[in-house]
Design a protein around this motif. Structure first.
Motif, PDB file in Angstrom:
ATOM      1  N   LEU A 233       0.841  -1.184   0.000  1.00  0.00           N
ATOM      2  CA  LEU A 233       0.000   0.000   0.000  1.00  0.00           C
ATOM      3  C   LEU A 233       0.882   1.242   0.000  1.00  0.00           C
ATOM      4  CD1 LEU A 233      -2.551  -1.218   2.690  1.00  0.00           C
ATOM      5  CD2 LEU A 233      -2.799  -1.306   0.203  1.00  0.00           C
ATOM      6  N   ASN A 234       0.522   2.211  -0.828  1.00  0.00           N
ATOM      7  CA  ASN A 234       1.377   3.382  -0.999  1.00  0.00           C
ATOM      8  C   ASN A 234       0.802   4.656  -0.412  1.00  0.00           C
ATOM      9  OD1 ASN A 234       3.372   1.942  -2.460  1.00  0.00           O
ATOM     10  ND2 ASN A 234       2.085   2.073  -4.298  1.00  0.00           N
ATOM     11  N   ASN A 235      -0.503   4.786  -0.346  1.00  0.00           N
ATOM     12  CA  ASN A 235      -1.098   6.039   0.106  1.00  0.00           C
ATOM     13  C   ASN A 235      -2.454   5.781   0.750  1.00  0.00           C
ATOM     14  OD1 ASN A 235      -2.950   5.775  -2.183  1.00  0.00           O
ATOM     15  ND2 ASN A 235      -1.218   6.504  -3.428  1.00  0.00           N
ATOM     16  N   ALA A 236      -3.060   6.872   1.210  1.00  0.00           N
ATOM     17  CA  ALA A 236      -4.343   6.756   1.900  1.00  0.00           C
ATOM     18  C   ALA A 236      -5.446   6.279   0.957  1.00  0.00           C
ATOM     19  CB  ALA A 236      -4.714   8.104   2.509  1.00  0.00           C
ATOM     20  N   GLU A 237      -5.377   6.666  -0.330  1.00  0.00           N
ATOM     21  CA  GLU A 237      -6.408   6.234  -1.285  1.00  0.00           C
ATOM     22  C   GLU A 237      -6.405   4.723  -1.453  1.00  0.00           C
ATOM     23  OE1 GLU A 237      -4.349   8.707  -1.674  1.00  0.00           O
ATOM     24  OE2 GLU A 237      -5.727  10.411  -1.595  1.00  0.00           O
ATOM     25  N   ASP A 238      -5.196   4.118  -1.474  1.00  0.00           N
ATOM     26  CA  ASP A 238      -5.120   2.656  -1.593  1.00  0.00           C
ATOM     27  C   ASP A 238      -5.771   1.978  -0.397  1.00  0.00           C
ATOM     28  OD1 ASP A 238      -3.751   3.029  -3.916  1.00  0.00           O
ATOM     29  OD2 ASP A 238      -1.763   2.677  -3.054  1.00  0.00           O
ATOM     30  N   ILE A 239      -5.527   2.524   0.796  1.00  0.00           N
ATOM     31  CA  ILE A 239      -6.111   1.920   1.988  1.00  0.00           C
ATOM     32  C   ILE A 239      -7.626   2.100   1.998  1.00  0.00           C
ATOM     33  CG2 ILE A 239      -6.182   2.074   4.518  1.00  0.00           C
ATOM     34  CD1 ILE A 239      -3.258   2.809   4.476  1.00  0.00           C
ATOM     35  N   ALA A 240      -8.072   3.262   1.575  1.00  0.00           N
ATOM     36  CA  ALA A 240      -9.520   3.526   1.594  1.00  0.00           C
ATOM     37  C   ALA A 240     -10.297   2.572   0.692  1.00  0.00           C
ATOM     38  CB  ALA A 240      -9.781   4.972   1.184  1.00  0.00           C
ATOM     39  N   GLN A 241      -9.658   2.041  -0.363  1.00  0.00           N
ATOM     40  CA  GLN A 241     -10.350   1.160  -1.309  1.00  0.00           C
ATOM     41  C   GLN A 241     -10.252  -0.326  -0.938  1.00  0.00           C
ATOM     42  OE1 GLN A 241     -12.253   2.375  -3.669  1.00  0.00           O
ATOM     43  NE2 GLN A 241     -11.639   4.480  -3.095  1.00  0.00           N
TER      44      GLN A 241
END
Length: 714
Positions: A233-241
């Motif tokens: 995971l690289n950023n918050a958007e990746d985690i949110a999805q």
């Protein structure tokens, strides 16, 4: 031998020209530093363990390390300090111990203890203590928009730091005040309840998605491909999805169950420059680097950074090269004034313009030739070696004057030019060599001093020996040759003494005759001078170093209250706002700094403030005002003021206390103020200070026992 050199002027001159060329090359290749490279027999081990108490750090980390390191060969002192979230263990070895081997051994012992340390603790850092490796300068990076501190930190770590480290001669750029970005996940408890999930479901989904998958090999006929599946995971958007499993058929993304956002990480320390939050870079140079050439390169890079990154305010502070520049300027001043005074003496007493010209050639020539021997003896150009050259300049002038005067006297006696040069040098050779040897008899024993003092004075003793030996060579070889070349066209030599010299001679003769006519009175006056001299010596102030004009100071404040680093920083900002316009700038490290080479065991409720004033007179007034303000506003706080550290203070400890007393009780687990009170009541000293301790948060340990430090001021 002198006649041999005088008869071959071309060969002698060409030889000296070649030596001058080699000396210039040696001078350009010699490292230029503030002090000699000293292998200080000290080492420090820093321990960082988040959310750990002093007791936990002492029992789980420092105690096992002490027990393991106590068996090291050559170890003379072992002392540790534990405080909240960090600890420091200092090792002192016998002077002469191979510190490179000791460094390897310490790291090996720590590696063996790694399995005993807590899993969530980072590996302890081993730091070589080297007082000559203090930062040569500090670079302040202040974002114009305070909200850009994260972006500025990335820029500092990934760009500016690396570009400065690319400058030849830079060994390390040590940062403090940087802030990383972290991803915060705030669960929505109501959404989780509606979905029938627990908070652990989110963490399990993230752990499952944040995995590095293995590679896949794909064959297509005769071609073969290797594919790697990206799973990190690289950023918050990746985690949110990331989908969270509710049942076998239904999944829901994390952003429907929690708020996912980026924010600044929690920090344990801040750095401020002029009350503005920023980042500081400590610049460390390599031992062989030329400091006077290094600083212009750094300044050139800073000028380019200001153009490339307009969102940052950049400034250079605490430039240590000013001490070296001062030493070089002093040497140049000594050379200049020495030459001018020598010319004045020759003009006043000898009345010949040729002799000052000869002196003007031999004086700088001797100095330049000295650097060739600096290369041979592997001496660096530093304050200590330059002081040795300055000491030798006076005797160098004496040797030249004696040789020239004696040659002139031989010519007055009727000898021809060649015989006068030979006889004038030969007659004083023994006396000059004896004079140089008696001077060296004072300095040569300094080579055999032990410890750091021996290393320091080695450079001074050798440089004095070099310039005096070179001056003898120039006086015996070059001066008579120059005298012959300058005076060979002058057939009739007649020494004409100036009126000033004649008046001095008459005055000396009168005083000489008076002293012999009044022998008793003369003897009485001489005897009376002796007790006056002893009285003056006994009443002279004794110091490690002469008083240095200072315009800066350091203030340490410990609030002695369980406050966080934000409150710590706010208090410092409020205090500094009350200082007047005499303050040029300030630097503040609030809380625990991030420096890799830090030897301070700081705490969250501590602050270190560097204050630069416009003049020396403002220091005392402003520091007293600040101290009174702290006492009135925060009665529990401890306030310490001291001179800003430089290499001389760290080596000679000129402002350190007269001595320290280590007090300990084998039956005492925590050296509290109440426990030490009976000792202080009967302590045999008036002016002393007890080391600050706050609620058991800091423990000084010596020989494995809790202790308190009593500082005695003379």
């Amino acid at each position: 031998m002198t006649r041999y050199f005088i008869q071959r002027p071309i060969a002698v001159i060409m030889t000296f020209v070649a030596l001058i060329g080699l000396s210039v090359l040696a001078w350009l290749n010699r490292p230029v530093s503030l002090l000699p490279d000293i292998d200080v027999p000290e080492m420090a081990i820093r321990v960082d363990y988040a959310n750990a108490s002093p007791e936990a750090i002492e029992n789980n980390i420092l105690k096992p390390m002490r027990e393991s390191l106590a068996t090291m060969q050559g170890l003379s002192n072992l002392q540790s300090t534990a405080s909240n979230e960090n600890g420091l263990l200092r090792l002192r070895f016998n002077y002469g111990q191979r510190m490179d081997l000791a460094f390897v051994e310490v790291n090996e012992k720590i590696d063996r203890l790694t399995d005993q340390f807590p899993e969530d603790m980072s590996r302890p850092r081993v730091i070589r203590v080297n007082y000559t490796d203090i930062p040569i300068a500090k670079i302040q990076l202040i974002p114009k928009d305070a909200s850009n501190i994260v972006e500025s930190s990335r820029l500092a770590e990934n760009v500016i730091k690396k570009r400065i480290e690319q400058i030849e001669g830079i060994s390390l750029v040590d940062l403090n005040g940087t802030v990383d970005e972290q991803i915060k996940i705030i669960p929505d408890l109501k959404a989780l309840e509606r979905a029938g999930l627990e908070i652990e479901a989110i963490s399990k989904a993230i752990q499952s998605a944040n995995q590095e998958l293995g590679g896949v090999e794909v064959k297509d006929g005769q071609y073969q491909y290797y594919m790697r599946m990206a799973g990190r995971l690289n950023n918050a958007e990746d985690i949110a999805q990331i989908p969270v499993k509710i049942n076998e058929e239904k999944y829901i993304p994390i952003h429907d169950l929690a708020e996912v956002k980026t924010a600044e990480e929690k920090v344990s320390g801040f750095h401020f420059f002029n009350q503005n939050r920023g980042i500081v870079m400590n610049i460390h140079k390599q031992p062989q680097a030329v400091m006077t050439e290094l600083m212009p390169e750094i300044e050139k890079s800073i000028a380019q950074f200001k153009k490339d990154y307009p969102t940052l305010d950049i400034a250079i502070t605490q430039d240590q090269s000013i001490f070296l520049k001062a030493g070089i300027n002093n040497l140049q001043g000594s050379l200049l004034f020495g030459g001018l005074f020598a010319f004045a003496v020759l003009f006043l007493f000898m009345g010949s313009f040729r002799l000052p010209v000869i002196m003007g050639i031999s004086l700088p020539l001797s100095l330049i030739l000295s650097f060739l021997f600096f290369e041979i003896f592997d001496l660096s150009i530093n304050i200590i070696s330059l002081s040795g050259l300055a000491l030798g300049l006076g005797m160098l002038i004496d040797n030249a004057i004696i040789v020239l005067e004696n040659i002139s006297r031989k010519r007055m006696e009727g000898l021809n030019l060649m015989d006068a040069c030979v006889a004038g040098v030969t007659e004083v050779q023994g006396a000059l060599i004896s004079s140089v040897l008696t001077t060296l008899a004072v300095f040569v024993p300094l080579i055999f001093l032990n410890g750091v003092s021996g290393v320091l004075f080695f450079d001074q003793a050798v440089s004095v020996g070099i310039i005096l030996s070179v001056s003898l060579g120039v006086s015996f070889v070059l001066l008579p040759l120059l005298y012959r070349l300058f005076f060979e066209k002058k057939k009739d030599f007649k020494k004409e003494d100036s009126r000033f010299f004649k008046s001095i001679v008459r005055g000396f003769e009168k005083s000489h005759h008076w002293s012999f006519r009044n022998k008793g009175l003369s003897l009485f006056l001489i005897i009376m001078i002796i007790p006056l001299g002893l009285w003056a010596f006994w009443n002279m102030e004794q110091k490690g170093l002469p008083k240095i004009t200072r315009t800066d100071a350091v203030v340490k404040i410990n609030w002695n209250e369980p406050i966080d680093v934000i409150e710590n920083a706010n208090r410092i900002q409020e205090l500094l706002e009350n200082l007047n316009s005499q303050l040029q700038f300030s630097e503040t490290d609030a809380g625990i700094p991030q420096y890799l080479l830090s030897l301070e065991n700081a705490e969250l409720q501590e602050s270190l403030i560097y204050l630069q004033f416009k003049n020396e007179e403002a220091i005392g007034e402003q520091l007293n005002f600040l101290e009174n303000l702290v006492r009135q506003s925060y009665p529990k706080a401890s306030y310490e003021k001291e001179n800003a550290k430089n290499a001389f203070d760290m080596l000679f400890a000129s402002e350190e206390p007269y001595f320290r007393v280590q007090w300990q009780d084998p039956n005492l687990k925590n050296a509290s103020p109440a426990a030490i009170k009976p000792v202080l009541e009967s302590f045999p000293a008036e002016n002393f200070q007890v080391a600050t301790i706050f609620g058991g948060r800091k423990q000084h340990d010596f020989n494995h026992q809790a202790a308190r430090i009593i500082t005695i001021w003379d």
